[in-house]
Design a protein around this motif. Structure first.
Motif, PDB file in Angstrom:
ATOM      1  N   CYS A   1       0.834  -1.233   0.000  1.00 56.14           N
ATOM      2  CA  CYS A   1       0.000   0.000   0.000  1.00 56.14           C
ATOM      3  C   CYS A   1       0.852   1.259   0.000  1.00 56.14           C
ATOM      4  CB  CYS A   1      -0.842   0.101   1.265  1.00 56.14           C
ATOM      5  SG  CYS A   1      -1.798  -1.311   1.660  1.00 56.14           S
ATOM      6  N   LEU A   2       2.151   1.138   0.269  1.00 58.49           N
ATOM      7  CA  LEU A   2       2.970   2.328   0.514  1.00 58.49           C
ATOM      8  C   LEU A   2       3.794   2.711  -0.707  1.00 58.49           C
ATOM      9  CD1 LEU A   2       4.272   1.515   4.118  1.00 58.49           C
ATOM     10  CD2 LEU A   2       2.290   2.892   3.452  1.00 58.49           C
ATOM     11  N   ASP A   3       4.094   4.017  -0.778  1.00 56.65           N
ATOM     12  CA  ASP A   3       4.967   4.527  -1.833  1.00 56.65           C
ATOM     13  C   ASP A   3       6.414   4.521  -1.348  1.00 56.65           C
ATOM     14  OD1 ASP A   3       2.929   5.029  -3.584  1.00 56.65           O
ATOM     15  OD2 ASP A   3       2.653   7.119  -2.952  1.00 56.65           O
ATOM     16  N   ALA A   4       7.327   4.652  -2.300  1.00 55.12           N
ATOM     17  CA  ALA A   4       8.734   4.827  -1.951  1.00 55.12           C
ATOM     18  C   ALA A   4       8.845   6.082  -1.086  1.00 55.12           C
ATOM     19  CB  ALA A   4       9.565   4.977  -3.211  1.00 55.12           C
ATOM     20  N   GLY A   5       9.701   6.040  -0.096  1.00 54.69           N
ATOM     21  CA  GLY A   5       9.844   7.199   0.800  1.00 54.69           C
ATOM     22  C   GLY A   5       8.993   7.077   2.043  1.00 54.69           C
ATOM     23  N   GLU A   6       7.947   6.260   1.988  1.00 49.49           N
ATOM     24  CA  GLU A   6       7.149   6.019   3.184  1.00 49.49           C
ATOM     25  C   GLU A   6       7.801   4.857   3.943  1.00 49.49           C
ATOM     26  OE1 GLU A   6       2.806   7.656   2.003  1.00 49.49           O
ATOM     27  OE2 GLU A   6       3.285   5.677   1.223  1.00 49.49           O
ATOM     28  N   ILE A   7       7.855   5.016   5.257  1.00 46.88           N
ATOM     29  CA  ILE A   7       8.659   4.098   6.073  1.00 46.88           C
ATOM     30  C   ILE A   7       7.777   3.048   6.740  1.00 46.88           C
ATOM     31  CG2 ILE A   7      10.094   3.978   8.164  1.00 46.88           C
ATOM     32  CD1 ILE A   7      11.288   6.668   7.338  1.00 46.88           C
ATOM     33  N   LEU A   8       8.240   1.795   6.667  1.00 41.88           N
ATOM     34  CA  LEU A   8       7.530   0.693   7.321  1.00 41.88           C
ATOM     35  C   LEU A   8       8.477  -0.016   8.286  1.00 41.88           C
ATOM     36  CD1 LEU A   8       4.995  -1.054   7.606  1.00 41.88           C
ATOM     37  CD2 LEU A   8       5.881  -2.485   5.738  1.00 41.88           C
ATOM     38  N   VAL A   9       8.013  -0.151   9.537  1.00 42.24           N
ATOM     39  CA  VAL A   9       8.762  -0.877  10.568  1.00 42.24           C
ATOM     40  C   VAL A   9       7.910  -2.060  11.016  1.00 42.24           C
ATOM     41  CG1 VAL A   9       9.798  -0.738  12.868  1.00 42.24           C
ATOM     42  CG2 VAL A   9       9.842   1.266  11.360  1.00 42.24           C
ATOM     43  N   ALA A  10       8.505  -3.248  11.040  1.00 46.85           N
ATOM     44  CA  ALA A  10       7.810  -4.429  11.578  1.00 46.85           C
ATOM     45  C   ALA A  10       8.342  -4.659  12.985  1.00 46.85           C
ATOM     46  CB  ALA A  10       8.064  -5.634  10.695  1.00 46.85           C
ATOM     47  N   ASP A  11       7.518  -4.309  13.989  1.00 46.18           N
ATOM     48  CA  ASP A  11       7.959  -4.385  15.389  1.00 46.18           C
ATOM     49  C   ASP A  11       7.385  -5.648  16.021  1.00 46.18           C
ATOM     50  OD1 ASP A  11       8.735  -4.025  17.979  1.00 46.18           O
ATOM     51  OD2 ASP A  11       7.774  -2.064  18.259  1.00 46.18           O
ATOM     52  N   ALA A  12       8.275  -6.601  16.327  1.00 46.54           N
ATOM     53  CA  ALA A  12       7.831  -7.882  16.899  1.00 46.54           C
ATOM     54  C   ALA A  12       7.723  -7.812  18.419  1.00 46.54           C
ATOM     55  CB  ALA A  12       8.769  -9.003  16.484  1.00 46.54           C
ATOM     56  N   ASN A  13       8.205  -6.731  19.027  1.00 49.92           N
ATOM     57  CA  ASN A  13       8.088  -6.594  20.496  1.00 49.92           C
ATOM     58  C   ASN A  13       8.490  -7.880  21.232  1.00 49.92           C
ATOM     59  OD1 ASN A  13       5.509  -4.554  19.620  1.00 49.92           O
ATOM     60  ND2 ASN A  13       6.948  -3.804  21.152  1.00 49.92           N
ATOM     61  N   THR A  14       9.627  -8.442  20.849  1.00 49.07           N
ATOM     62  CA  THR A  14      10.221  -9.636  21.500  1.00 49.07           C
ATOM     63  C   THR A  14       9.437 -10.926  21.220  1.00 49.07           C
ATOM     64  OG1 THR A  14       9.079  -9.636  23.670  1.00 49.07           O
ATOM     65  CG2 THR A  14      10.977  -8.157  23.454  1.00 49.07           C
ATOM     66  N   GLY A  15       8.462 -10.889  20.293  1.00 51.10           N
ATOM     67  CA  GLY A  15       7.521 -12.003  20.165  1.00 51.10           C
ATOM     68  C   GLY A  15       7.994 -13.228  19.395  1.00 51.10           C
ATOM     69  N   TRP A  16       9.093 -13.120  18.634  1.00 57.10           N
ATOM     70  CA  TRP A  16       9.538 -14.279  17.851  1.00 57.10           C
ATOM     71  C   TRP A  16      10.675 -15.007  18.560  1.00 57.10           C
ATOM     72  CZ3 TRP A  16      10.171 -10.376  13.336  1.00 57.10           C
ATOM     73  CH2 TRP A  16       8.954 -10.215  12.664  1.00 57.10           C
ATOM     74  N   LEU A  17      10.702 -16.324  18.387  1.00 56.33           N
ATOM     75  CA  LEU A  17      11.909 -17.065  18.725  1.00 56.33           C
ATOM     76  C   LEU A  17      12.924 -16.784  17.620  1.00 56.33           C
ATOM     77  CD1 LEU A  17      10.245 -20.392  19.892  1.00 56.33           C
ATOM     78  CD2 LEU A  17      11.303 -18.619  21.327  1.00 56.33           C
ATOM     79  N   GLN A  18      14.166 -17.108  17.903  1.00 53.16           N
ATOM     80  CA  GLN A  18      15.216 -16.750  16.948  1.00 53.16           C
ATOM     81  C   GLN A  18      14.983 -17.368  15.567  1.00 53.16           C
ATOM     82  OE1 GLN A  18      19.194 -16.727  18.649  1.00 53.16           O
ATOM     83  NE2 GLN A  18      20.014 -17.348  16.670  1.00 53.16           N
ATOM     84  N   HIS A  19      14.600 -18.639  15.520  1.00 50.28           N
ATOM     85  CA  HIS A  19      14.412 -19.291  14.212  1.00 50.28           C
ATOM     86  C   HIS A  19      13.224 -18.669  13.465  1.00 50.28           C
ATOM     87  CE1 HIS A  19      10.901 -22.021  15.109  1.00 50.28           C
ATOM     88  NE2 HIS A  19      11.310 -21.843  16.353  1.00 50.28           N
ATOM     89  N   GLN A  20      12.205 -18.235  14.220  1.00 45.20           N
ATOM     90  CA  GLN A  20      11.059 -17.592  13.572  1.00 45.20           C
ATOM     91  C   GLN A  20      11.460 -16.241  12.989  1.00 45.20           C
ATOM     92  OE1 GLN A  20       8.542 -17.652  17.094  1.00 45.20           O
ATOM     93  NE2 GLN A  20       7.343 -19.360  16.267  1.00 45.20           N
TER      94      GLN A  20
END
Ligand code: MG
Length: 368
Positions: free
Chosen positions: A183-202
């Motif tokens: 949905c986003l254009d170039a220049g728009e910033i996306l951060v995927a914040d897992a808040n500690t929720g994944w194990l390392q392999h995930q």
């Protein structure tokens, strides 16, 4: 000038969206925030606020703020609130750790220093850069398409930076990231914040599956060591948050090249004095920052605005306007978002005037 009394009030902050959900099925629908009032013998009063993101995000909880103020408060009666570094040393010697308990008092004392000197807090923190600064919008964890729909709506309000709450099922998280980035254009910033929720392999699987996208990965795993390992195996830009809670951890992260951006939350560091130290260290070593807090209303948002507005713009990755996420406004003069951007008040201090009709009576008072 001497501190004569410290009072605390509780204000409930319901969310406009009904709830806020993040990793591991955690959610909050009404935030329990504490407003701290510091009174002085000069007749000047300062205001601070502390609002943990529930009891399961950082080692902090709402009732803990108030219990901690009862423990700490008596040690601060008679101290000069304008000697900020001295006051923080006093707080650290009277109560080991518990930075979030100290945050509201420290914030209120900066408000007092501003009122006494006639200067807005951002000037005292280093000086105001430009007219305003850019905010991000946090997107509560939902199904991928629902998150994409929300991003489109907030984009229409002027936001150009988005932080997705992931840290759930890794395959669904991959879909969440892909659906929103589309949905986003170039220049728009996306951060995927897992808040500690994944194990390392995930975390390794998710980072690998979205490696072709323009996306930042924030705090994928619980421990610093797990995050560092993921960081060393991905080319995606990397943000650390929960693990960076002190200058020592900041220095360690920098030494290990563990992050490109750090998230500085005022109460995580123990107030504006300590958050400013972290901010200035980051600015000196070239680490970009998200400047915010765990959560809050009008006073926290004002404090964030003063710290963010006094941060060199090229190092301010983004910031937050928490008061626009909730249904309750309890201060006059609080900063208000315009087109995805915010500015600190030009009034002396934090520039906020609490409405005591909404705050009700003080839950606690400590006096000499
Ligand atoms: Mg974060």
């Amino acid at each position: 000038m001497r501190i004569t009394a410290i009072r605390a009030y509780r204000i409930d902050l319901p969310l406009k969206e009904g709830s806020y959900k993040w990793s591991g099925g955690k959610s909050v629908s009404v935030f329990d925030s504490t407003v701290v009032e510091v009174k002085t013998d000069a007749g000047v009063t300062g205001y601070g606020e502390v609002c943990p993101l529930g009891p399961f995000y950082l080692p902090a909880y709402a009732q803990g703020v108030r219990s901690g103020l009862l423990e700490l408060g008596p040690h601060l009666i008679g101290e000069d609130p304008t000697d900020l570094e001295r006051l923080n040393r006093r707080m650290d010697s009277a109560l080991l750790g518990h930075p979030y308990v100290k945050s509201g008092i420290d914030m209120a004392c900066w408000d007092i220093l501003g009122k006494v000197t006639g200067l807005p807090v951002c000037k005292l923190l280093g000086g105001r850069y430009g007219e305003d600064f850019a905010l991000y919008r946090a997107i509560s964890q939902e199904e991928p398409e629902a998150m994409a729909t929300k991003v489109a709506a907030y984009r229409a309000e002027g936001y150009q930076r988005f932080q997705l709450k992931v840290g759930g099922d890794p395959d669904t998280d991959i879909e969440r990231i892909r659906a929103v980035r589309a949905c986003l254009d170039a220049g728009e910033i996306l951060v995927a914040d897992a808040n500690t929720g994944w194990l390392q392999h995930q975390a390794m699987r998710v980072a690998g599956a979205v490696r072709d996208l323009d996306v930042y990965i924030e705090q994928p795993c619980r421990s610093y060591e797990e995050c560092l390992s993921v960081r060393r195996h991905t080319d995606l830009p990397f943000v650390l948050d929960e693990n960076i809670d002190s200058l020592q951890m900041l220095l360690r992260g920098h030494q290990d090249a563990a992050m490109d951006v750090v998230n500085i939350k005022i109460s995580k560091f123990g107030g504006l004095t300590r958050a400013r130290q972290a901010r200035d260290l980051c600015a000196s070593i070239g680490v970009a920052m998200t400047i915010e807090d765990s959560w809050g209303g009008d006073i926290v948002t004002a404090a964030i605005a003063h710290l963010a507005h006094s941060t060199p713009p090229e190092l301010l990755f983004t910031s937050t306007d928490f008061n626009s996420y909730v249904t309750v406004s309890f201060c006059e003069g609080a900063p208000i978002r315009r087109q995805g951007r915010l500015a600190a008040s030009s009034e002396p201090g934090l520039g906020v005037r609490p409405d005591f009709a909404q705050l009700g009576g003080a839950l606690l008072e400590v006096r000499g």
